[in-house]
Design a protein around this motif. Structure first.
Motif, PDB file in Angstrom:
ATOM      1  N   ASP B  93       0.765  -1.164  -0.005  1.00 33.03           N
ATOM      2  CA  ASP B  93      -0.002   0.027   0.070  1.00 33.03           C
ATOM      3  C   ASP B  93       0.787   1.407  -0.002  1.00 33.03           C
ATOM      4  O   ASP B  93       0.289   2.255   0.596  1.00 33.03           O
ATOM      5  CB  ASP B  93      -1.017   0.015   1.350  1.00 33.03           C
ATOM      6  CG  ASP B  93      -1.907   1.053   1.142  1.00 33.03           C
ATOM      7  OD1 ASP B  93      -2.389   1.294   0.120  1.00 33.03           O
ATOM      8  OD2 ASP B  93      -2.343   1.450   2.264  1.00 33.03           O
ATOM      9  N   ILE B 431       2.654   5.696   5.834  1.00 35.21           N
ATOM     10  CA  ILE B 431       2.252   4.529   6.376  1.00 35.21           C
ATOM     11  C   ILE B 431       1.259   4.499   7.537  1.00 35.21           C
ATOM     12  O   ILE B 431       1.131   3.714   8.594  1.00 35.21           O
ATOM     13  CB  ILE B 431       3.541   3.554   6.856  1.00 35.21           C
ATOM     14  CG1 ILE B 431       4.223   4.538   7.852  1.00 35.21           C
ATOM     15  CG2 ILE B 431       4.304   3.183   5.646  1.00 35.21           C
ATOM     16  CD1 ILE B 431       5.372   3.632   8.623  1.00 35.21           C
ATOM     17  N   LYS B 432       0.800   5.754   7.891  1.00 28.43           N
ATOM     18  CA  LYS B 432      -0.313   5.876   8.898  1.00 28.43           C
ATOM     19  C   LYS B 432       0.321   5.694  10.282  1.00 28.43           C
ATOM     20  O   LYS B 432      -0.483   5.314  11.158  1.00 28.43           O
ATOM     21  CB  LYS B 432      -1.426   4.883   8.428  1.00 28.43           C
ATOM     22  CG  LYS B 432      -2.478   5.308   7.593  1.00 28.43           C
ATOM     23  CD  LYS B 432      -1.891   5.376   6.239  1.00 28.43           C
ATOM     24  CE  LYS B 432      -2.920   5.793   5.135  1.00 28.43           C
ATOM     25  NZ  LYS B 432      -2.468   5.334   3.663  1.00 28.43           N
ATOM     26  N   GLY B 453     -11.100   9.360   7.920  1.00 28.20           N
ATOM     27  CA  GLY B 453     -11.428   8.123   7.445  1.00 28.20           C
ATOM     28  C   GLY B 453     -10.905   7.180   8.534  1.00 28.20           C
ATOM     29  O   GLY B 453     -10.438   7.519   9.359  1.00 28.20           O
ATOM     30  N   ARG B 454     -11.290   5.865   8.023  1.00 26.56           N
ATOM     31  CA  ARG B 454     -10.620   4.826   8.788  1.00 26.56           C
ATOM     32  C   ARG B 454     -10.433   3.678   8.159  1.00 26.56           C
ATOM     33  O   ARG B 454     -10.840   3.410   6.842  1.00 26.56           O
ATOM     34  CB  ARG B 454     -11.634   4.476  10.021  1.00 26.56           C
ATOM     35  CG  ARG B 454     -12.831   3.667   9.594  1.00 26.56           C
ATOM     36  CD  ARG B 454     -13.652   2.873  10.720  1.00 26.56           C
ATOM     37  NE  ARG B 454     -14.957   2.387  10.197  1.00 26.56           N
ATOM     38  CZ  ARG B 454     -16.139   2.421  10.453  1.00 26.56           C
ATOM     39  NH1 ARG B 454     -16.268   3.196  11.519  1.00 26.56           N
ATOM     40  NH2 ARG B 454     -17.163   1.894  10.049  1.00 26.56           N
ATOM     41  N   GLY B 455      -9.725   2.499   8.670  1.00 24.65           N
ATOM     42  CA  GLY B 455      -9.449   1.315   8.050  1.00 24.65           C
ATOM     43  C   GLY B 455      -8.357   1.330   7.042  1.00 24.65           C
ATOM     44  O   GLY B 455      -7.639   2.605   6.820  1.00 24.65           O
ATOM     45  N   PHE B 456      -8.671   0.812   6.024  1.00 28.54           N
ATOM     46  CA  PHE B 456      -7.760   0.877   4.822  1.00 28.54           C
ATOM     47  C   PHE B 456      -7.606   2.065   4.076  1.00 28.54           C
ATOM     48  O   PHE B 456      -6.625   2.532   3.546  1.00 28.54           O
ATOM     49  CB  PHE B 456      -7.956  -0.365   3.854  1.00 28.54           C
ATOM     50  CG  PHE B 456      -7.117  -0.491   2.732  1.00 28.54           C
ATOM     51  CD1 PHE B 456      -5.979  -1.180   2.801  1.00 28.54           C
ATOM     52  CD2 PHE B 456      -7.598  -0.010   1.630  1.00 28.54           C
ATOM     53  CE1 PHE B 456      -4.938  -1.204   1.776  1.00 28.54           C
ATOM     54  CE2 PHE B 456      -6.711  -0.120   0.310  1.00 28.54           C
ATOM     55  CZ  PHE B 456      -5.352  -0.952   0.612  1.00 28.54           C
ATOM     56  N   ASP B 457      -8.761   2.728   4.223  1.00 25.97           N
ATOM     57  CA  ASP B 457      -8.902   4.072   3.298  1.00 25.97           C
ATOM     58  C   ASP B 457      -8.451   5.288   4.016  1.00 25.97           C
ATOM     59  O   ASP B 457      -8.738   6.343   3.902  1.00 25.97           O
ATOM     60  CB  ASP B 457     -10.395   4.229   2.947  1.00 25.97           C
ATOM     61  CG  ASP B 457     -10.887   3.124   2.034  1.00 25.97           C
ATOM     62  OD1 ASP B 457     -10.071   2.879   1.290  1.00 25.97           O
ATOM     63  OD2 ASP B 457     -11.835   2.801   2.224  1.00 25.97           O
ATOM     64  N   VAL B 458      -7.993   4.795   5.384  1.00 22.41           N
ATOM     65  CA  VAL B 458      -7.735   6.219   6.235  1.00 22.41           C
ATOM     66  C   VAL B 458      -6.506   6.843   5.569  1.00 22.41           C
ATOM     67  O   VAL B 458      -5.764   6.433   4.811  1.00 22.41           O
ATOM     68  CB  VAL B 458      -7.257   5.574   7.517  1.00 22.41           C
ATOM     69  CG1 VAL B 458      -6.038   4.852   7.576  1.00 22.41           C
ATOM     70  CG2 VAL B 458      -7.203   6.840   8.403  1.00 22.41           C
TER      71      VAL B 458
END
Ligand SMILES: Cc1cc2nc3c(=O)[nH]c(=O)nc-3n(C[C@H](O)[C@H](O)[C@H](O)COP(=O)(O)O)c2cc1C
Ligand code: SF4
Ligand code: SF4
Ligand code: FES
Ligand code: FES
Lengths: 779, 495
Positions: B93, B431-432, B453-458
């Motif tokens: 990602d 990498i959040k 946002g949250r999860g993969f889309d954060v």
């Protein structure tokens, strides 16, 4: 200017502290239907809330919308029960109907916004679609358009409530109407209106009473008629149109005879009227004998004691059924330590999923030396196929409150919180009212029941995030933060809300406490298995004849639940598996159906008791699709903090997507298994740690189904990209399919055998459903 | 004090110490990306996982506090695999190139963007020094190289490739024209200076067979590493195929002579008319400490031959100094393939518009200085600003991570946010880890950065419709330096 004033008004209500951010956002959304940026900026100006916080929070919780929405919200439930009954086809059909493209949510006219939600809590009506306040159950894909027209036609027709005061007059009997969410969703409100209307028109002297969920959610809406002298009769699947005749059957209103002929006529019309497209069937027989015994007979109601009898909000009725006597007993006759010991001895374990011994947790909190301690009732219930906590909160609010008060007394807490999921508005409403009644009665507040002990309780509404069921995330959420879980230890029992020792227990755990205190630890201890004591409430749904809420002793076998209580698999299909524990649980095959259910046995088999969602699957359910379904859920609900969960769940979903679309490779199965293992080991909180369970159990018990997908074949025909629709020579040329096909993939050829143009076919299943001769073949 | 064992070593630490800090006290460096000094713990990257020897469970060492009697393993096969898997996931990602595609496709792995950057600023000598670190014969190769780098140049997605080859040629020619300074001073990555006046030779002597691009290049690098080289060639004049096969109109004799002259000046000894047969090879092996043999099959592409010569120099050096023979050390490279249309526009933000420039005076003469400056400015700078200090790259290299392992069905499109004066933000590299969010909050930025946002889309972004200019009013430098990846980086070239 206007926004400024409106925000000022909102802030007066909510306060301006950082932790008020979620209530503030909820109020703004309620006002504007979304969160206008201008409003958020204004909040930051007038409070200590920072843009960083407000934006982080607003975008974390799925309840909040940063863009304006259409006039009406269409919510398609994609919870587990709805999923197995084809919810995605319904969503696709509405998507087409509204002419939406791609990720678009609102149609061009701005009338409707379409969204997916996980479980509306009426799984027994699956598949379910909700438009604003109206719920449609048993929706078929080809009826999508009709729902919209029906909804637009319904608008503004709401009848006025005409309740009549029966005080001082002779009561001829009682009519009980279910007001659990399933009942409400299935239209019990309009039944209530019909009853009110009939009763007032006929001049009957009848008590009208609302009761909570009785657990027969597959039969809703329910109406029970209890004549003052005579046998009580329970009517299921009641249609508002029939209410009049049903009431008149039991009571003899003075005006009846005159109108009898008219009535008979309408009755006949009703029976012949097959435009009842909702598919909701109507029963008018006296079902109490048959169904109640088989459905409710094997159950042991503790948390759900007096189901269907007590009015959820009637505090006097609760009291008259031993309500608050346990609390009284604790406050007057037991020391906090004695209470904790009693709970410890009962062997009760947390019903929130992990099964931690409740008494031990209480001891931990009690042993902390602190000025301030909190108790939180976890009513977040995010499992997309479970609704027992909702039912408990809606139907037995006082029992849950009593449990919490006893806990608070035992651990020495000073303040309590109810954390209730946003999707449960009824539970929030009931609990708010119940808390107020308790305050009025001196059961909450200073000097409770004259004991000198004081305790205050607040209600906190969640905002839509499965991960906030996890206790540390829940606490973060109450503190007004994004629901990021944190490392445990420190456990909340030591360092929880605002860093104070905090007891977090599940709703059902609290609901069991008063029973334990009243009947004693050993009575509870004598139920269940060696390590799992007492009863467990399950939400039974899926491919069974009778779904609903059940409370059964621990150790009952899966088969007993499915066959004796659930009445076996519906439509003569074969029992294939159960899904237990929702997204953290697993799929267990029929061959293991004689396993007694308890915490240990479920964990051993790779599943989990979880909160108690129990979805029954039949031979037409694809296990790879089930795994994909749960992964798409957890993937969406991951808080996104840690690598394995944020990206790992997405990559597992990618692999499952490949398998379900015929692009999988043999090596994918090993990679999937490996990644599942790492995600389990490498995730910070329970969400990531258990997310792989649905994959691991299906891979373990149904590997051959995965292998079939690798070769491009879905044995159950569920995976759309792996199937084709054809029409065989049974076709009589009735043209129904051609008329119904939404994409004109079938040419209109009266009296000839029809044919499906494969390139156009979107596999919506409509043709197969409408074909009168079963000539449409899905392979 | 708390007593525990880490990797079998007993130590005691103060209560409240994390396992990671405890390990550091023993000089055991547990890898970590999302943990930063005294900012609050977050536990996101999961790369710091260690194992509890008693129950085999893994946990993040940055968050878990040391408790009495703990027995910790900081590295074993399982931990290594866990860390590698975490990196594989992060990389799946992470849309970004470490080295630019031109550099990767250059057989000699020349740092083209850095050369371009310097040329665009008229820093010709500095540019030459960059070139010469990887390409020993810039003037020659500038004329005859088929330029695979230009084929990979991302500018192709906008209009036409940058004239890399002519630029390199100019860098070489520029030095040769500065007769006074035939060689610049330049430093190799290990800090060994190479100059004509090199005196401190390491004592070992190396024989290099053949004076074509392979031999010349091997000798040049070995000499600069500090080994006295002698080139043996059977022809009367040095250059091999360069002199005897390449048409003169492509490669004028004086260019060849000038470049070889420079190599001679570095101290390399040339022994011409030296017939080399197997007998003689054996003698050389005895006389010298090492021998660089010619390529078994002559290569068509001189740049490849020259790259192999550099590789041979590295291997010889490693052999002579008793190190593992791995050739020129290579770093892990994150790559994402072709640019989409929208991305080409993002890349153009960092460059100038304008068509490709080629020498107006004809190919053999090369470009004028003005042409060079203008053309070098067309470079899109596809390399990462943190290519040398990105933790994701360093650990991916260490754990041999595999970016392709979890490749998703579609990749996120690259965007570059340039609104700020001193930093650039490229969200797709993030990498959040949240370090920047915590920094802006700590220093009370008005807007700061936040999770959206949250999860993969954060994503990490600035609240509301503000840009990073408003988000980072006084914390830009600190945030860019603390960001473990190239997502937030200071503007301008690399260090
Ligand atoms: C992802 C996740 C979701 C959870 N959801 C819930 C929930 O909806 N309700 C609940 O009571 N517990 C939930 N839990 C468990 C809580 O963290 C906590 O253990 C529980 O509320 C403790 O109560 P108990 O001891 O009475 O079970 C969840 C845990 C995880 C990891
Ligand atoms: S495991 Fe998933 S939900 Fe839990 S903290 Fe990590 S990213 Fe968040
Ligand atoms: S941009 Fe921020 S969150 Fe992303 S990697 Fe850099 S410091 Fe971490
Ligand atoms: S209502 Fe749809 S799954 Fe529960
Ligand atoms: S350093 Fe521990 S999780 Fe990133």
């Amino acid at each position: 200017m206007k926004i400024k004033e409106e925000i000022a008004t909102i802030l007066l209500e909510t306060g301006t502290e950082r932790e008020a951010v979620i209530p503030i956002l909820q109020a703004i959304q309620k006002k504007y239907n979304y969160l206008p940026e201008e409003a958020l900026r204004e909040v930051c100006k007038k409070t200590t809330i920072t843009p960083e916080q407000i934006m982080g929070v607003a975008s974390f919780y799925s309840q909040f919308r940063l863009k304006p929405v259409g006039k009406h919200m269409i919510r398609v439930c994609v919870g587990t029960a709805c999923h197995v009954k084809g919810a995605s086809l319904i969503f696709d059909a509405l998507h087409r109907e509204l002419k939406l493209t791609g990720d678009e949510e609102t149609d061009a006219s701005g009338l409707f916004t379409l969204e997916k939600v996980s479980c509306l809590g009426c799984c027994t009506l699956a598949p379910v679609v909700q438009i604003d306040g109206v719920t449609y159950g048993h929706v078929a894909p080809d009826k999508a358009g009709k729902i919209l027209t029906d909804f637009l036609g319904q608008k503004g027709k709401k009848a006025k409530s005409k309740i009549r005061n029966t005080e001082g007059e002779k009561i001829e009997g009682e009519i009980r109407i279910g007001l659990g969410s399933c009942c409400v969703a299935s239209g019990s409100e309009s039944i209530r209106e019909a009853v009110e209307e009939t009763v007032s028109n006929n001049g009957l002297q009848i008590n009208l009473k609302s009761v909570g969920c009785v657990g027969m959610c597959h039969q809703v809406p329910l109406m029970e008629i209890v004549p003052a002298n005579g046998v009580p009769v329970l009517y299921t699947h009641v249609d508002p149109k029939d209410v009049k005749s049903l009431i008149e059957k039991h009571f003899n209103p003075p005006t009846l005879l005159k109108r009898l002929s008219v009535r008979a006529q309408t009755l006949i019309e009703n029976i012949q009227d097959d435009s009842r497209w909702e598919g909701v069937e109507r029963y008018t027989s006296d079902v109490r004998e048959r169904h109640i015994t088989s459905f409710l007979g094997r159950q042991v109601p503790l948390a759900t004691e007096f189901r269907g009898i007590i009015n959820p909000l009637d505090i006097n009725e609760y009291k008259s059924r031993e309500g608050f006597t346990a609390l009284q007993k604790c406050l007057t006759g037991m020391s906090p330590d004695e209470v904790t010991r009693e709970v410890l001895d009962s062997g009760v374990r947390g019903r929130g999923g992990a099964g931690f011994p409740t008494g031990k947790k209480w001891e931990m909190v009690a042993s902390q030396k602190a000025q301030v301690k909190y108790v939180i009732c976890n009513g977040d219930e995010g499992d997309p196929g479970a609704f027992m906590d909702r039912m408990l909160l809606e139907s037995y609010p006082y029992r849950v409150i009593e449990g919490m008060l006893i806990a608070a007394y035992a651990v020495g807490a000073t303040k309590g919180y109810f954390y209730i999921r946003a999707e449960y508005p009824l539970a929030v409403k009931r609990m708010t009212a119940a808390l107020q009644f308790c305050r009025d009665e001196g059961i909450i507040g200073p000097n409770i029941l004259g004991s000198g002990w004081s305790f205050e309780v607040n209600l906190y509404e969640g905002a839509g995030a499965f991960v906030c069921g996890e206790e540390t995330a829940l606490i973060a959420s109450i503190e007004g933060k994004r629901g990021f879980p944190t490392q445990r230890p420190p456990y909340p029992a030591v360092e929880g809300l605002w860093d104070a020792p905090t007891l977090v227990n599940n709703t059902e755990t609290f609901a069991l406490i008063s029973w334990i205190i009243r009947h004693g630890a050993s009575a509870f201890h004598s139920l269940g298995t060696a390590k799992s004591k007492g009863t467990k409430v399950f939400a039974l749904a899926g491919k069974i004849n009778r779904g609903g809420l059940i409370e059964v002793p621990m150790g009952i076998t899966i088969r007993k639940i499915v066959e004796d209580i659930g009445g076996g698999i519906a439509n003569g299909k074969k029992f294939k598996a159960i899904q237990i524990g929702g997204p953290s649980g697993g799929c267990l095959p029929e061959s293991l159906a004689d396993t007694p259910i308890d915490y240990e046995s479920m964990a051993e088999l790779g599943a989990m008791m979880g909160s108690g969602g129990l979805v029954v699957l039949d031979e037409t359910d694809c296990m790879v699709d089930m795994a994909r379904y749960f992964l798409s859920f957890t993937q969406k609900e991951s808080c996104g903090k840690c690598t394995f969960c944020r990206i790992g769940t997405r990559r597992m979903l990618d692999i499952l997507d490949r398998l379900c679309t015929g692009k999988g490779k043999a090596a994918d199965l090993d990679e999937l298994e490996k990644l599942a293992g790492w995600t389990k080991k490498g995730s910070l909180c329970g969400l990531g740690q258990t997310a792989p369970n649905p994959i691991l159990t299906t891979l373990h018990y149904f590997r051959e189904e995965y292998e079939a997908h690798v070769t491009g074949h879905c044995p159950t025909g569920k995976c759309m990209d792996l199937i084709t629709y054809t029409i065989n020579d049974k076709c009589i040329g009735c043209t129904l399919c051609a008329q119904k096909c939404p994409v004109d993939a079938i040419e209109f050829r009266p009296h000839e055998q029809h044919d499906i143009i494969q390139e156009k076919c979107i596999k919506c299943d409509t043709c197969r459903l409408v074909c009168p001769t079963d000539a449409v073949i899905k392979r | 004090m708390i007593e525990l064992h880490i990797d079998g070593i007993k130590l005691s630490v103060e209560s409240g110490t994390t396992v990671m800090e405890a390990a550091r006290q023993l000089d055991i460096q547990v890898p970590s990306m999302c943990h930063n000094g005294d900012l609050p713990h977050f536990a996101s990257c999961m790369i710091c996982m260690v194992k509890d020897a008693k129950n085999g469970k893994m946990f993040t060492s940055c968050t878990v506090k040391a408790t009495p009697g703990m027995e910790i393993i900081t590295l074993d096969e399982e931990i290594r695999e866990a860390r590698k898997t975490a990196l594989d996931l992060l990389l799946s990602d992470h849309v970004g190139d470490c080295d630019a595609p031109c550099q990767i496709s250059c057989p000699a792995h020349m740092d083209i963007p850095r050369m371009n950057h310097l040329l665009a600023q008229s820093r010709f000598e500095d540019a030459y020094n960059v070139v010469i670190q990887d390409i020993a014969l810039p003037s020659i190769l500038g004329r005859i190289c088929p330029a695979p780098c230009e084929g990979a140049c991302r500018r192709n997605s906008v209009d036409e490739a940058v004239s890399i080859c002519f630029l390199k040629m100019y860098a070489g020619d520029f030095i040769h024209q500065q007769k006074a300074k035939p060689m610049g001073n330049f430093a190799f990555s290990d800090g060994v200076p190479a100059s004509a006046a090199m005196t401190t030779l390491r004592g070992s002597r190396v024989a290099v067979i053949g004076s074509g691009p392979h031999g010349l290049s091997a000798a040049w690098y070995l000499q600069s590493f500090g080994y006295q080289c002698t080139i043996f060639d059977r022809n009367p004049l040095p250059g091999g195929a360069l002199r005897y096969s390449v048409p003169r109109n492509l490669l004028p004799e004086e260019v060849l002579d000038l470049e070889i002259e420079r190599i001679k000046q570095s101290g390399v000894i040339f022994q011409m008319n030296a017939e080399i047969d197997p007998e003689r090879v054996k003698e050389l092996e005895k006389e010298f400490d090492a021998v660089v043999y010619p390529l078994e099959k002559p290569l068509k592409m001189a740049i490849k031959a020259s790259a192999f010569g550099k590789e041979a120099a590295w291997e010889t050096r490693q052999k002579l100094s008793g190190q593992p023979i791995i050739g020129e050390p290579k770093m892990f490279n994150s790559r994402f393939g072709k640019l989409q249309e929208s991305e080409a526009l993002e890349y153009l933000k960092e460059s100038v518009p304008g068509d490709r420039i080629e020498p107006a005076n004809g190919f053999t003469h090369g470009m004028t200085a003005e042409e060079v400056v203008a053309e070098a400015a067309r470079c899109l700078h596809c390399e990462c600003r943190k290519a040398d200090d990105c933790l994701l790259r360093i650990y991916s290299n260490e754990y041999q991570a595999d970016q392709k392992r979890f490749q998703g069905p579609e990749r996120k499109p690259v965007t570059k946010q340039f609104q700020h004066d001193t930093v650039v933000y490229e969200p797709q590299k993030c990498i959040k880890c949240g370090i920047c969010v915590r920094i802006t909050a700590k220093h009370q930025e008005e807007f700061g950065l936040t999770f959206i946002g949250r999860g993969f889309d954060v994503v990490i972004g600035v609240p509301f419709s503000e840009s990073i200019r408003e988000g980072l009013t006084h914390t830009a430098g600190e945030a860019a330096d603390a960001c473990p990846t190239g997502a937030l980086a200071r503007k301008g070239g690399r260090k």
